[in-house]
Design an enzyme around this catalytic site. Sequence first.
Site, mmCIF file in Angstrom:
data_model
loop_
_atom_site.group_PDB
_atom_site.id
_atom_site.type_symbol
_atom_site.label_atom_id
_atom_site.label_comp_id
_atom_site.label_asym_id
_atom_site.label_seq_id
_atom_site.Cartn_x
_atom_site.Cartn_y
_atom_site.Cartn_z
ATOM 1 N N VAL A 92 0.888 -1.322 0.150
ATOM 2 C CA VAL A 92 -0.031 0.085 0.059
ATOM 3 C C VAL A 92 0.818 1.402 0.107
ATOM 4 O O VAL A 92 1.683 1.516 0.909
ATOM 5 C CB VAL A 92 -0.894 0.100 1.279
ATOM 6 N N ALA A 93 0.868 2.138 -1.057
ATOM 7 C CA ALA A 93 1.424 3.330 -0.983
ATOM 8 C C ALA A 93 0.807 4.328 -1.921
ATOM 9 O O ALA A 93 0.217 4.039 -2.845
ATOM 10 C CB ALA A 93 2.787 2.852 -1.785
ATOM 11 N N VAL A 94 1.027 5.622 -1.360
ATOM 12 C CA VAL A 94 0.520 6.965 -2.134
ATOM 13 C C VAL A 94 1.669 7.631 -2.522
ATOM 14 O O VAL A 94 2.480 7.912 -1.221
ATOM 15 C CB VAL A 94 -0.484 7.425 -1.365
ATOM 16 N N ARG A 101 -5.166 13.360 0.379
ATOM 17 C CA ARG A 101 -6.232 13.834 -0.575
ATOM 18 C C ARG A 101 -7.529 12.799 -0.367
ATOM 19 O O ARG A 101 -8.086 12.926 -1.442
ATOM 20 C CB ARG A 101 -5.701 14.008 -2.079
ATOM 21 N N LEU A 104 -5.830 6.690 -0.251
ATOM 22 C CA LEU A 104 -5.873 5.622 0.741
ATOM 23 C C LEU A 104 -7.433 5.010 0.975
ATOM 24 O O LEU A 104 -7.935 3.822 0.739
ATOM 25 C CB LEU A 104 -5.164 5.650 1.856
ATOM 26 N N SER A 128 2.350 -0.481 8.631
ATOM 27 C CA SER A 128 3.643 0.619 8.657
ATOM 28 C C SER A 128 3.570 1.598 9.989
ATOM 29 O O SER A 128 4.523 1.738 10.713
ATOM 30 C CB SER A 128 3.764 1.253 7.410
ATOM 31 N N GLU A 129 2.386 1.794 10.033
ATOM 32 C CA GLU A 129 1.969 2.948 11.247
ATOM 33 C C GLU A 129 0.710 2.504 11.988
ATOM 34 O O GLU A 129 -0.038 2.126 11.411
ATOM 35 C CB GLU A 129 2.096 4.408 10.966
ATOM 36 N N TYR A 133 -4.947 2.340 10.471
ATOM 37 C CA TYR A 133 -6.052 1.232 9.983
ATOM 38 C C TYR A 133 -7.462 1.182 10.966
ATOM 39 O O TYR A 133 -8.168 0.310 10.360
ATOM 40 C CB TYR A 133 -5.573 0.011 9.631
ATOM 41 N N PHE A 416 3.942 -9.909 5.629
ATOM 42 C CA PHE A 416 3.463 -9.654 4.254
ATOM 43 C C PHE A 416 3.133 -8.244 3.865
ATOM 44 O O PHE A 416 3.081 -7.573 4.672
ATOM 45 C CB PHE A 416 2.355 -10.708 3.657
HETATM 46 C C1 LIG Z 1 -0.146 5.964 4.616
HETATM 47 C C2 LIG Z 1 -0.536 6.477 3.273
HETATM 48 C C3 LIG Z 1 -0.855 5.086 2.418
HETATM 49 C C4 LIG Z 1 -1.985 7.268 3.261
HETATM 50 O O1 LIG Z 1 -2.205 7.591 2.117
HETATM 51 P P1 LIG Z 1 -3.088 9.053 1.958
HETATM 52 O O2 LIG Z 1 -3.794 8.784 0.543
HETATM 53 O O3 LIG Z 1 -2.299 10.070 2.263
HETATM 54 O O4 LIG Z 1 -4.367 8.610 2.905
HETATM 55 P P2 LIG Z 1 -5.721 9.381 2.983
HETATM 56 O O5 LIG Z 1 -5.534 10.788 2.443
HETATM 57 O O6 LIG Z 1 -6.623 8.467 2.389
HETATM 58 O O7 LIG Z 1 -6.196 9.242 4.434
HETATM 59 C C5 LIG Z 1 -7.281 8.155 4.881
HETATM 60 C C6 LIG Z 1 -7.298 8.849 6.283
HETATM 61 O O8 LIG Z 1 -6.232 8.025 6.792
HETATM 62 C C7 LIG Z 1 -5.394 9.048 7.763
HETATM 63 N N1 LIG Z 1 -4.096 8.994 7.666
HETATM 64 C C8 LIG Z 1 -3.490 8.856 6.610
HETATM 65 N N2 LIG Z 1 -1.995 8.522 6.881
HETATM 66 C C9 LIG Z 1 -2.020 8.447 8.148
HETATM 67 C C10 LIG Z 1 -0.964 8.066 9.064
HETATM 68 N N3 LIG Z 1 0.365 7.978 8.395
HETATM 69 N N4 LIG Z 1 -1.067 8.422 10.388
HETATM 70 C C11 LIG Z 1 -2.476 8.250 10.929
HETATM 71 N N5 LIG Z 1 -3.612 8.765 9.918
HETATM 72 C C12 LIG Z 1 -3.200 8.583 8.593
HETATM 73 C C13 LIG Z 1 -6.042 10.336 7.155
HETATM 74 O O9 LIG Z 1 -5.813 11.403 8.086
HETATM 75 C C14 LIG Z 1 -7.358 10.042 6.833
HETATM 76 O O10 LIG Z 1 -8.229 10.265 7.816
HETATM 77 P P3 LIG Z 1 -9.873 10.563 7.792
HETATM 78 O O11 LIG Z 1 -10.267 10.313 6.353
HETATM 79 O O12 LIG Z 1 -10.286 9.410 8.790
HETATM 80 O O13 LIG Z 1 -10.025 11.590 8.098
HETATM 81 C C15 LIG Z 1 0.621 7.279 2.499
HETATM 82 O O14 LIG Z 1 1.047 8.532 3.573
HETATM 83 C C16 LIG Z 1 1.788 6.504 2.250
HETATM 84 O O15 LIG Z 1 2.075 5.846 1.086
HETATM 85 N N6 LIG Z 1 2.921 6.151 3.380
HETATM 86 C C17 LIG Z 1 4.039 5.560 3.276
HETATM 87 C C18 LIG Z 1 3.834 3.977 2.823
HETATM 88 C C19 LIG Z 1 3.064 3.417 3.761
HETATM 89 O O16 LIG Z 1 3.329 3.662 4.990
HETATM 90 N N7 LIG Z 1 2.134 2.593 3.359
HETATM 91 C C20 LIG Z 1 1.288 1.902 4.227
HETATM 92 C C21 LIG Z 1 1.779 0.442 4.250
HETATM 93 S S1 LIG Z 1 0.899 -0.433 5.557
#
Ligand SMILES: CC(C)(COP(=O)(O)OP(=O)(O)OC[C@H]1O[C@@H](n2cnc3c(N)ncnc32)[C@H](O)[C@@H]1OP(=O)(O)O)[C@@H](O)C(=O)NCCC(=O)NCCS
Length: 416
Positions: A92-94, A101, A104, A128-129, A133, A416
Amino acid sequence: MALSRFVSAPTTDLILAPSTDADWAAMALLGGTAFGEIGHPDSLAAWRTLTSNDAALVVRDGDDVVGQCFYLNLSLTVPGGAVLPTAGISFVAVAPTHRRRGILRMMYTELHRRIADAALPIAGLTASEGGIYGRFGYGPATSKQLITVDRRFAQFHASVADPGGVRLVKPADHRDVFAEIYDRWRLQTPGGLQRPSALWDDLLADRESTRDGCSELFAFLHPDGYVLYRVHGNDPMTIRVWEFAAATTDARVALWRALLGMDLMEKVSIWTHPDDVLPQLLTNPRLVRVTNSTDDLWLRIMDIPAALEARSYQEDLDVVLEVVDGFRTPTRGGQAGADGGRFALQIRDGRARCTPTDALADITLDHDVLGSLYLGGYRAEGFATANRLRSNDSALIRRLSAAFADAVPAQLGYGF
Ligand SMILES: CC(C)(COP(=O)(O)OP(=O)(O)OC[C@H]1O[C@@H](n2cnc3c(N)ncnc32)[C@H](O)[C@@H]1OP(=O)(O)O)[C@@H](O)C(=O)NCCC(=O)NCCS
């Protein structure tokens, strides 16, 4: 194929679509960028054998992939030994240029719809954090801790058996034996995962990039268990256990005796579950120091009746559960219970009947809490303190906790 019909994109130029073969090079780059390491192409190919383009989503901004995720087809052992098909969400990555935005959230909405359509009763992930979730209905279901033992001072209690039977072997030559033992171990362990042959190949390829600055893999083999480990550092040298699988108590004890018998090594470290028996084996249990700990497998129950009926229980119970979902799955005729609801749970002699009901709830709990309780790795009382599990009857909460506990500590088979 443009699939903006699935969900509305958070900005108009973004398109959510299932992946195509042509996307995977860009996905490897986005994943590598997000996690700070580019995996070996053979490794990505091995993991791809567990998924499909239909189970992988990308978000495109023009020609660029700016968001991605997929689910793996996993097989998860639950308390009592049943094995459930499970969607293992990963990669999962953005893109940092497009974060926060709603990409995710958009991907999870569609992913859950696909998982529900595929009638998979459980979805899981490793996070990852820890703060991301819960909002999507996932709760930590297993946890792990890093223990480090100064083996120079470690002595076994005189009463501890010395079963022997451990041989030093070359890992690549014993893949089938490891696989057979691992299979026995994972089938008796809640959280165990079936490991397909492509992943065995990937593990035993033992690439330099997977060694984390340690030596190549070494192995100890017992007829009912094995240890894969690496050596870290020169002075002092530490054994870092990569994988420890024991299908019997004798194998566990024999392998610990071999590990702690490595004269030139100073320490042995291993990620293990919180109920590991090692402290009980040693005359000085304080030598087993916990140097790190974290959650491991997170679960969201997608089909509540199917999942609750599949596992076994420790106590009889009659309860109406109301599962509250803050992230509803827009199912297309998917299964019951994907979005929470109210269920009558009747447990007799270790087995459950779970049916939707209109009766008043005895216990109300958040969807992620159900994920945490499911494998017996977390108790209900803590969630009640947090008001995430609610009831007027505290004795019933204790009985729920006792029923959901399991004699075998939950442990994730592999990351995984
Ligand atoms: C984590 C990640 C996937 C989030 O993607 P994003 O498109 O910015 O997330 P969204 O904008 O859709 O956020 C969805 C919700 O999650 C929350 N959220 C997103 N990242 C978060 C984080 N790191 N910690 C806490 N909350 C987070 C947002 O505030 C939002 O909350 P809400 O909709 O309930 O108000 C992105 O930051 C990323 O790629 N990080 C690096 C790789 C990673 O950690 N991947 C996950 C592997 S398990």
